[in-house]
Write an enzyme that holds these catalytic residues in place. Sequence first.
Site, mmCIF file in Angstrom:
data_model
loop_
_atom_site.group_PDB
_atom_site.id
_atom_site.type_symbol
_atom_site.label_atom_id
_atom_site.label_comp_id
_atom_site.label_asym_id
_atom_site.label_seq_id
_atom_site.Cartn_x
_atom_site.Cartn_y
_atom_site.Cartn_z
ATOM 1 N N GLU A 183 15.690 43.411 -42.015
ATOM 2 C CA GLU A 183 14.701 42.339 -42.149
ATOM 3 C C GLU A 183 14.753 41.747 -43.544
ATOM 4 O OE1 GLU A 183 10.960 44.267 -39.685
ATOM 5 O OE2 GLU A 183 11.085 44.560 -41.834
ATOM 6 N N GLY A 204 8.453 45.625 -38.693
ATOM 7 C CA GLY A 204 9.592 45.670 -37.788
ATOM 8 C C GLY A 204 10.000 47.083 -37.407
ATOM 9 N N ASN A 226 -0.835 48.307 -43.837
ATOM 10 C CA ASN A 226 -0.152 47.006 -43.818
ATOM 11 C C ASN A 226 0.064 46.489 -42.392
ATOM 12 O OD1 ASN A 226 0.131 47.241 -46.630
ATOM 13 N ND2 ASN A 226 2.054 48.358 -46.407
ATOM 14 N N GLY A 258 10.198 48.792 -49.619
ATOM 15 C CA GLY A 258 9.505 49.811 -50.388
ATOM 16 C C GLY A 258 10.446 50.669 -51.213
ATOM 17 N N SER A 259 9.832 51.505 -52.018
ATOM 18 C CA SER A 259 10.595 52.222 -53.028
ATOM 19 C C SER A 259 11.474 53.311 -52.422
ATOM 20 C CB SER A 259 9.657 52.825 -54.072
ATOM 21 O OG SER A 259 8.678 53.607 -53.436
#
Lengths: 506, 506
Positions: free
Chosen positions: A289, A383, A379, A266-267
């Site tokens: 990951e 992890g 979502n 993500g950002s």
Amino acid sequence: MSLDRIRLASLHNKVMSAEQAATFIQDGMTVGMSGFTRAGEAKAVPLALVAQAEKNPLKITLITGASLGNDLDKKLTEAGVLARRLPFQVDNTLRKAINKGEVMFIDQHLSETVEQMRNLQLKKPDVAVIEAVAITEDGGIIPTTSVGNSASFAIFAEKVIVEINTNLSPAFEGLHDIYIPTYRPTRQPIPLTKVDERIGTPAINIDPAKIVGIVINSELHDSPSTVADADDETQGIANHLIAFFEKEVAEGRLPKDLGPLQAGIGSIANAVLTGLKESNFEDLVMYSEVLQDCTFELIDAGKMKFASGSSITLSAKYGEKVFNNLEQYKDKLVLRPQEISNHPELVRRLGIIGINTALEFDIYGNVNSTHVCGTKMMNGIGGSGDFARNAHLAIFVTKSIAKGGDISSVVPFASHVDHAEHDVDILVTEQGLADLRGLAPRERARAIIDNCAHPMYRDALNDYFDRACEKGGQTPHILREALSWHSNFEETGHMLTAQAQEKKTA
Amino acid sequence: MSLDRIRLASLHNKVMSAEQAATFIQDGMTVGMSGFTRAGEAKAVPLALVAQAEKNPLKITLITGASLGNDLDKKLTEAGVLARRLPFQVDNTLRKAINKGEVMFIDQHLSETVEQMRNLQLKKPDVAVIEAVAITEDGGIIPTTSVGNSASFAIFAEKVIVEINTNLSPAFEGLHDIYIPTYRPTRQPIPLTKVDERIGTPAINIDPAKIVGIVINSELHDSPSTVADADDETQGIANHLIAFFEKEVAEGRLPKDLGPLQAGIGSIANAVLTGLKESNFEDLVMYSEVLQDCTFELIDAGKMKFASGSSITLSAKYGEKVFNNLEQYKDKLVLRPQEISNHPELVRRLGIIGINTALEFDIYGNVNSTHVCGTKMMNGIGGSGDFARNAHLAIFVTKSIAKGGDISSVVPFASHVDHAEHDVDILVTEQGLADLRGLAPRERARAIIDNCAHPMYRDALNDYFDRACEKGGQTPHILREALSWHSNFEETGHMLTAQAQEKKTA
């Protein structure tokens, strides 16, 4: 033809169309597919499965590494193929079906799915569909841009379909390190002690007789990542975190190279890592990951010397650069099974700094990573739990407000808890950083409200906390109000009552 | 005199009274004391500290392994000595002080306290006070009935006070296995692969020059455990769990010896393990924190062949039997540092069945182990999280109702979450067992309500769940009601409204 990618000649007669291969997947089956954070998913076979389902409806349990690209989850959902889905997804259409209760979604720690299969606690796949760049002389499968759960799926499945992606360079061979934990009760320690060690094999080794179909894909590519550019808030978060790292190094609590970094997708995580490019830190390493653009920016800048992941998910621009020049990066990279990239044994041993995104957290530091207003799946936990529980530093980041301020990411009571207070060391928003180490809940509340909450919500949070403290308790709450911010939002579109907003404005 | 217990003669001149030794502990210090689940705590020095504080008030941060016996937490609290306390406690007086906010209590995973010290994230003890049966020729400290955090405290502290308990047999020497993880970034795998392996040393080895005082205690004993006898409900829980184990073995998901067992402290876990005495299982082993009466009942019955723990906490009756005949049990026992008994690396590798007690859980399987009505601390999370996250089977047990039915242990929404749904495999009450493996939240709710909830609450839970499902979501909730059962209880003394109770009765 691409038979040179199938170096075990006895498998040449297994080459077939995606349509043919898809017929191995039948109603009621459990199917394990490659794919982790839009990288390395089988592409042609799932699309053929969608076409097949449109004629002859079927339902399967689909298990992957993590999320898929090429809108596969969308198309599989629309075709009604998904009865059950695990362990992670990011697709809007599938998300809606999950939240309607139409698809049963089992949200899991990403290191645990194949462990549960190994122990027969989850059904092993009937069929595995694995993207590869090649099949070796021994029938070994060379994965592509991700390993994910592919190795264990191929080992556990009765039938294996290999999808060879000829768009990708054969140079991917040698990038992967396939290590599978041995069975209990004779399981041995995982022998990894450094992020750049290789402890396994370059290929997924299975009995080639299990390979029932080989599909050549020369058309479909990984979907490029869609990470938003840094904005003022993500830059602010990055700045707070880098200042914190500098302080930790200065005070002797972190080594100069920080130790192995993990960053969620993500950002925000991307902005934090990109921010390290301008920092004084050298010889950085990742044990993560997903390797995103930022990983390669740091490598290109000479700041990062090695990165271990389970997948490489890049923007179109970086994808071209990295995948066409893989030999240049290969000695600085390794891709591992997600069971190993996320393994608690290794996270604890290596002393990882885990940086993951929170959806919201409460004033005591309980983190919600998954559920909007405690109910709707976003979502999945991914992890983040694998890392946070055993990390040297468990850091969660988020912007302090969302929807233009209608939502505060800092709330009195987390509407869903994925990471309990016990597992959360550091919280960061663009407002500041709360260091929760060694603090009791009442002290945590003060640190979080003062440092992380947006000013427009700070008074209301203090008001809640003060009144809760009057009632007493280790973790003071007023249960009738604890979730009212979320209820307010559901009912009025803003977390605070009109009265509270007015008081704030006045 | 007991100078024969101090085999390093140069330390003989360090023998002093508890009062003298206590003066090493000064206002503002961090003190690490031995003691784990009422076993092996230093006794004379803390009592002398209480006396000292009554004259000259002082405040310390007290860190132990886990809970203390001899009412030490009560007396230290009453004397105003405790400013901060971690990582666990079970004392009623201290609990009240914690819940009033008078003592800052940091509730931690028991494997993590010394890891945080090693990494300078928690302050290292200024003084360690460790109960021992002897000091070796090299100045090594031989612990007594627990290891807990004693080894790391002694290693980290600047000054070490040893309290020699001459009530306990010198035969304790050889019972312990002291292994300390090496420092990062060169940390090696913990080499334990079987529950009965020894990987360390029998003594805590430190520089003897750090031993500033040695106190001889020949009067004070460990407090006996106070585990309640099995009743119909705990027996019911045990029966459900044993039937489940039998089914798992029959279906090939568990080995015939079940694999290593861990059980939390308390009457339910004790009843479950005692129940195994009448079962067909053989060659049982434990890899647990606390070894209670049930462990020795199983050993005596020839059912258990080895037990690894961090402490031995026994009733008066069993204490006499075991501690006076230690040689008879010694080859079947080992006591390890709690960092090792609870280590995620080992829990995952060994494939432990973790059985821990829940205070309450919600219809989706989120478990509250610590907070009454989400606010008041009971004891602490203890080792339950260390085990549940990585266990082969994470099992939580509780009676379905409390306070004569005024409280349901199965609630719509857990008022505090210590173990998120991701970490919970099996829930058991006297009503039945819910097997949550591979289930999505909506499926989990059905399994939990049908199998675990008390019939007097089942309709109300179903009513909540059905109405929440109409709203939708992965984990359907009605946030305005989610915590109302707890609020009802706080306000009326019963979790259900009068209307709901009436409806149930009708």
